[in-house]
Structure formats: structure tokens, C-alpha cells
Scaffold this active site. Structure first.
Site, short mmCIF file in Angstrom:
data_model
loop_
_atom_site.label_atom_id
_atom_site.label_comp_id
_atom_site.label_asym_id
_atom_site.label_seq_id
_atom_site.Cartn_x
_atom_site.Cartn_y
_atom_site.Cartn_z
CB SER A 1 -0.98 0.01 1.17
OG SER A 1 -0.32 -0.31 2.38
CG HIS B 1 5.88 -9.11 8.00
ND1 HIS B 1 6.85 -8.28 7.50
CD2 HIS B 1 4.75 -8.37 8.10
CE1 HIS B 1 6.33 -7.09 7.31
NE2 HIS B 1 5.05 -7.10 7.66
NE ARG C 1 2.15 -3.84 12.35
CZ ARG C 1 2.03 -3.96 11.03
NH1 ARG C 1 1.53 -2.96 10.31
NH2 ARG C 1 2.40 -5.05 10.41
CG ASP D 1 -3.59 -8.24 8.79
OD1 ASP D 1 -4.11 -7.17 9.14
OD2 ASP D 1 -2.88 -8.36 7.78
N1 NMX Z 1 1.23 -19.80 5.76
C1 NMX Z 1 1.72 -20.73 4.86
N2 NMX Z 1 2.76 -20.50 4.08
C2 NMX Z 1 3.40 -19.32 4.22
C3 NMX Z 1 2.98 -18.34 5.16
C4 NMX Z 1 1.85 -18.63 5.93
N3 NMX Z 1 1.35 -17.73 6.78
N4 NMX Z 1 3.82 -17.28 5.06
C5 NMX Z 1 4.72 -17.59 4.09
N5 NMX Z 1 4.45 -18.81 3.57
C6 NMX Z 1 5.10 -19.47 2.45
C7 NMX Z 1 5.00 -18.58 1.23
O1 NMX Z 1 3.74 -18.70 0.58
C8 NMX Z 1 6.16 -19.08 0.40
O2 NMX Z 1 5.77 -20.29 -0.20
P1 NMX Z 1 6.31 -20.71 -1.67
O3 NMX Z 1 7.78 -20.85 -1.51
O4 NMX Z 1 5.59 -21.98 -1.95
O5 NMX Z 1 5.94 -19.60 -2.60
C9 NMX Z 1 7.21 -19.41 1.47
O6 NMX Z 1 6.47 -19.59 2.69
C10 NMX Z 1 8.23 -18.31 1.67
O7 NMX Z 1 7.56 -17.09 1.92
P2 NMX Z 1 8.21 -15.97 2.88
O8 NMX Z 1 9.47 -15.53 2.22
O9 NMX Z 1 8.30 -16.43 4.28
O10 NMX Z 1 7.10 -14.85 2.85
P3 NMX Z 1 6.88 -13.68 1.79
O11 NMX Z 1 7.80 -12.56 2.14
O12 NMX Z 1 6.97 -14.19 0.39
O13 NMX Z 1 5.36 -13.29 2.04
C11 NMX Z 1 3.47 -12.81 3.41
C12 NMX Z 1 4.96 -12.57 3.19
C13 NMX Z 1 2.98 -11.90 4.51
C14 NMX Z 1 2.74 -12.43 2.11
C15 NMX Z 1 3.25 -14.31 3.77
O14 NMX Z 1 3.88 -14.58 5.01
C16 NMX Z 1 1.78 -14.69 3.84
O15 NMX Z 1 1.20 -15.03 2.80
N6 NMX Z 1 1.14 -14.62 5.06
C17 NMX Z 1 -0.26 -14.92 5.20
C18 NMX Z 1 -1.09 -13.73 4.72
C19 NMX Z 1 -0.96 -12.59 5.70
O16 NMX Z 1 -1.08 -12.74 6.90
N7 NMX Z 1 -0.75 -11.39 5.15
C20 NMX Z 1 -0.74 -10.17 5.97
C21 NMX Z 1 0.66 -9.53 6.09
C22 NMX Z 1 0.58 -8.29 6.92
N8 NMX Z 1 -0.21 -7.26 6.29
O17 NMX Z 1 -1.12 -6.73 6.88
O18 NMX Z 1 0.05 -6.87 5.14
C1 MLT Z 2 2.01 -3.66 6.54
O1 MLT Z 2 1.62 -3.16 7.59
O2 MLT Z 2 2.11 -2.99 5.49
C2 MLT Z 2 2.25 -5.14 6.49
O3 MLT Z 2 2.75 -5.61 7.69
C3 MLT Z 2 3.03 -5.60 5.29
C4 MLT Z 2 4.46 -5.17 5.18
O4 MLT Z 2 5.01 -4.42 5.97
O5 MLT Z 2 5.10 -5.67 4.22
#
Ligand code: NMX
Ligand code: MLT
Length: 445
Positions: free
Chosen positions: A241, A318, A327, A373
């Protein structure tokens, strides 16, 4: 000129010298290198953005203008008898880096109040949308519909903008837009879920207080609103964002276009929508287990089932953090104080006990800990806001504080249009071949 704008003008004047010196004298100093994995993998860890509004340490979490969440909550002025600070005073901190006095915070409260009237056409437009539109689509549409109000765009078209004054027009847009967001958010909520029975703003209330009032939720929900908006405001510049808002603003698009872009990014399930996903996910497996309090074994089962079906565990993981999000902790502390026995809170706490171990065993997520979240929906649910489709709008109102402060500074420091360079897969393969060759010849590439 208001105290806020005056102080900001002085800070900008001082800061420009630092940026110019860095650019002119040290412009070629390296701060990062980019690997093939980073180019393909979402630029994780590439240091290529500059912001002073907040900084995210992987282990400590967020600091706003150098202050931890706890310090922000302690030091900022608060409404009489309240525990959480004025959002307006927090905005003063984000923009200037200074903790305002109560008088200075109240000056911003007053200024925002004068700017808060939402044009009637916004309500008409929202009413014309299909009622099953997602609240984030409505929120984004409302923001972009007000673009015609932009003083920045008007000044540009009249040839008045230059590198030195553009921040002042941006600042006007930013305050005008921010001041209207609580009413727009509450309007969408009551339009969608309360039969379009609207509550007019109370001119005696602050940003958080008025939002709670227009939502029709009694105190202490005003405190929750202040806490929530502050916690969600900013997470440095690289999150979707903030980055989207900054990117669009770099084309000299105004605050309305830019914020709408950021809000559209926030609406993705891997970003801000995860807060509604957490509640949806919990409800789904609760139903599966017959609605009672799930045992630890059942929770583990639900987590594994989700992972085995190729889904992510919402609210966990994350891109930058490598510890529990502070948070999350701040909201958990609120729950421990005000709703310790609430079943949904206890369930979310149990998830905190089981999910990190499972994610470690699963072996993919780099960070097995909860993010913001995972906890936020519980508090909303407790105060009666059970329509979880709406949760990301709350995030969006908060996020606007940070990203709009950032684009004000972008214009103040004259950051140029953002335009990174692309390469092709052929080129990556050639880089890889050269690196391999250098390795075989005993050199580093
Ligand atoms: N559950 C299952 N798998 C996960 C999760 C999770 N919560 N978090 C990461 N992974 C997987 C990810 O999909 C990736 O898989 P692949 O290699 O098959 O593509 C692998 O672990 C490596 O990912 P990371 O490097 O640890 O995480 P990345 O930086 O790519 O993504 C998020 C960060 C936040 C997108 C990821 O942790 C996620 O999808 N979390 C669940 C959704 C979530 O809670 N999002 C909110 C984040 C905060 N916000 O408000 O923005
Ligand atoms: C945010 O608050 O924007 C989320 O935690 C995602 C991020 O920092 O990448």
C-alpha cells in the site's frame, strides 16, 4: 499558517540540505546489491526506498519517527480521560517528527474538522454501487471520486507547481482527504450493513471519537479506533500500500489518485485483507468442528489441513519481520486487559501457541510468527463489528495517515518519477552463465 504547516515548512527546509548533500557528494555510494533471486522474488531486502516516517526492524518491529508503539501511546497528547492519543497528534508526529503539545494536537483537530465535510456526490455515488460491492472497492471509489477537489492537480494545470512549492498543495490535499475518511468509512459500513441509516458527525469529537460515533458503536470503541488507526498507519515504504501510493504519486498524480492506488493494493489477501481472512478461516474450521471450543488437537488439524490444501495461514508470516509483530502484541495487551475471557480471544491465543511450531515444521515460511492481522478482528468482533468484510477499510483509514505523510515528503524532497529497470530472462541466464564461468576460473563475478 497553522503550527503544523509552519513546523513542517522549517523541517523541510532543513531536510532538503541533507538530501541534496547525499545526492551531490555521495550519490555513487552503494547501499544494496540485487541478486537474481531478489529480481525474481519480489525485491525482498533490496534497499531502494527512502523514508523517515517509520522504520521496520525485523526483530524489534516498527518505530514511528524513532518511537516504539509503546512510546507513541505514552508520549502523545490524549483526549480528557482517555488512554489512547489523538490520531491528529499522531499525524503531527508523522509529518514533523515532533511530539506535539496538547494545544498543537488540538489545533490539528480543529483544522481537520473544518476540512471534514464529504461532498454529497460521494454518498450518491456509493449508493449507486451494487450493495454487494466489497467495502474496499467502495472505499477506493469514494476516494478517487473526490479527485476533482484536488488543489494539487488544479495548481499543476494552472502552471503554478514547482519543485519547491508542490508539497504545500500536496499538504492541502492530504489534510482535506484525511479529514473525510472517517465519515466515508462509517458511511460505507452503515450503507452496507445497517440499512443505510446514517449518523451525522459530531463536531465536538476528534478523528477516532467521531469515527466510533458515526459507526454507531459506543465507547470504549472510540479508544479502539484511535489505537487501531495509529497501529496500522505506517510500515515503512516497501509494503504494497505504501509503495503503490508512493509510486503513483511519483508521476505527480495527486493524493486522491495515489491513495486510491494504495488502498487497492491493501485490498489483497496477502496484505490488508488478511485481517478479514483470519476471521473467515476461524469461522470455517469452527463450523467444521461443530461450533464448540476446539481442542488443541483440532486446532493443529485445522492448521495442517489449510497448509496441505496449499493455502497460507492468514495473519502469520511477514516479508520483513522475523518475530511476533509488536502491533499484534499491542492488540493482544489490549485484549488481556479488557477482554481476557472472551472466547474468540482465547481461541486466537491458542492459535499463537500452535501455529509457529507447525509453520516451522512445514518449513516454508521464513517468519512463523503472527503479524498485525492475526489479532485485529477479535477486538472488532468483541465490540459488535462482526461484518468482517469491512475490516480492511479500518486498516485503510489508518494506513492513509502514513502513506499520505510520505507523499507530502516525497514532493517536499523532490523525489523523481519512480522507474526501475527491467531485464529479460535471457539476460538473467547470461548473468548466471558469466557468474558460473567466473566461479570455475576462480574469480568472483
Ligand atoms: N502460511 C503458509 N505459508 C506461508 C505463510 C503462511 N502464513 N507465510 C509464508 N508462507 C510461504 C510462502 O507462501 C512461500 O511459499 P512458496 O515458496 O511456496 O511460494 C514461502 O512460505 C516463503 O515465503 P516468505 O518468504 O516467508 O514470505 P513472503 O515474504 O513471500 O510473504 C506474506 C509474506 C505476509 C505475504 C506471507 O507470510 C503470507 O502469505 N502470510 C499470510 C497472509 C498474511 O497474513 N498477510 C498479511 C501480512 C501483513 N499485512 O497486513 O500486510
Ligand atoms: C504492513 O503493515 O504494510 C504489512 O505488515 C506488510 C508489510 O510491511 O510488508
Amino acid at each position: 499558517m497553522s503550527t503544523l504547516k509552519n513546523v513542517l515548512a522549517k523541517k523541510i527546509e532543513e531536510h532538503r540540505k541533507r538530501t541534496t548533500k547525499l545526492l551531490v557528494e555521495y550519490g555513487d555510494v552503494k547501499i544494496s546489491e540485487v541478486t537474481i533471486a531478489q529480481a525474481i522474488g519480489g525485491m525482498r531486502g533490496v534497499k531502494s526506498l527512502v523514508t523517515d516516517i517509520s522504520y521496520l526492524d525485523p526483530y524489534e518491529g516498527i518505530r514511528f519517527r524513532g518511537y516504539t508503539i509503546q512510546e507513541v501511546m505514552e508520549k502523545l497528547p490524549k483526549p480528557e480521560g482517555k488512554e489512547y492519543p489523538y490520531v491528529e497528534g499522531f499525524l503531527y508526529l508523522l509529518l514533523t517528527g515532533d511530539i506535539p503539545t496538547k494545544e498543537q494536537a488540538l489545533e490539528v483537530v480543529e483544522d481537520m474538522r473544518k476540512r471534514s465535510q464529504v461532498p454529497q456526490y460521494v454518498f450518491d455515488m456509493l449508493r449507486a454501487l451494487p450493495r454487494d460491492s466489497h467495502p474496499m472497492a467502495m472505499f477506493s471509489a469514494a476516494i478517487v471520486s473526490m479527485q476533482r477537489e484536488s488543489v494539487f492537480a488544479k495548481a499543476y494545470s494552472e502552471g503554478k507547481l514547482n519543485k519547491y512549492n508542490s508539497w504545500e498543495y500536496m499538504y492541502e490535499d492530504v489534510l482535506n482527504l484525511l479529514a473525510k475518511l472517517p465519515q466515508i468509512g462509517a458511511f460505507i459500513y452503515r450503507l452496507k450493513y445497517k440499512g443505510d441509516t446514517q449518523i451525522d458527525p459530531d463536531p465536538n469529537l476528534d478523528f477516532g471519537g467521531n469515527f466510533a460515533y458515526m459507526m454507531g458503536i459506543d465507547p470504549p470503541y472510540d479508544e479502539v479506533a484511535r489505537m487501531y488507526f495509529i497501529l496500522h498507519s505506517d510500515h515503512e515504504s516497501g509494503n504494497v500500500s505504501a509503495h503503490a501510493t508512493h509510486l503513483v504519486a511519483s508521476a505527480l498524480s495527486d493524493a486522491y489518485y495515489s491513495l486510491a492506488a494504495g488502498i487497492n493494493g491493501l485490498a489483497g489477501p496477502l496484505h490488508g485483507l488478511a485481517n478479514q481472512e483470519v476471521l473467515a478461516w476461524i469461522q470455517k474450521f469452527m463450523e467444521k468442528f461443530g461450533g464448540g471450543v476446539p481442542t488443541e488437537e483440532q486446532l493443529k488439524q485445522a492448521v495442517w489441513d489449510t497448509l496441505n490444501s496449499g493455502q497460507v495461514i492468514p495473519g502469520y508470516g511477514h516479508a520483513v519481520l522475523r518475530k511476533t509483530d509488536p502491533r499484534y502484541t499491542a492488540q493482544r495487551e489490549y485484549c488481556l486487559k479488557y477482554l481476557p475471557d472472551y472466547p474468540l480471544f482465547q481461541l486466537v491465543s491458542k492459535l499463537y501457541e500452535v501455529v509457529p511450531d507447525i509453520l516451522r515444521q512445514h518449513g516454508k515460511a521464513k517468519n512463523p510468527w503472527p503479524n498485525v492481522d492475526a489479532q485485529s478482528g477479535v477486538i472488532q468482533w468483541y465490540y459488535g463489528l462482526t461484518e468482517y468484510d469491512f475490516y480492511t477499510v479500518l486498516f485503510g483509514i489508518g494506513r492513509a495517515l502514513g502513506v499520505l505523510s510520505n507523499i507530502t515528503w516525497d514532493r517536499a524532497l523532490g523525489y523523481p518519477i519512480e522507474r526501475p529497470k527491467s531485464v529479460t530472462t535471457d539476460m538473467l541466464e547470461e548473468f548466471a552463465r558469466q557468474a558460473q564461468e567466473a566461479k570455475e576460473n576462480g574469480h568472483s563475478a
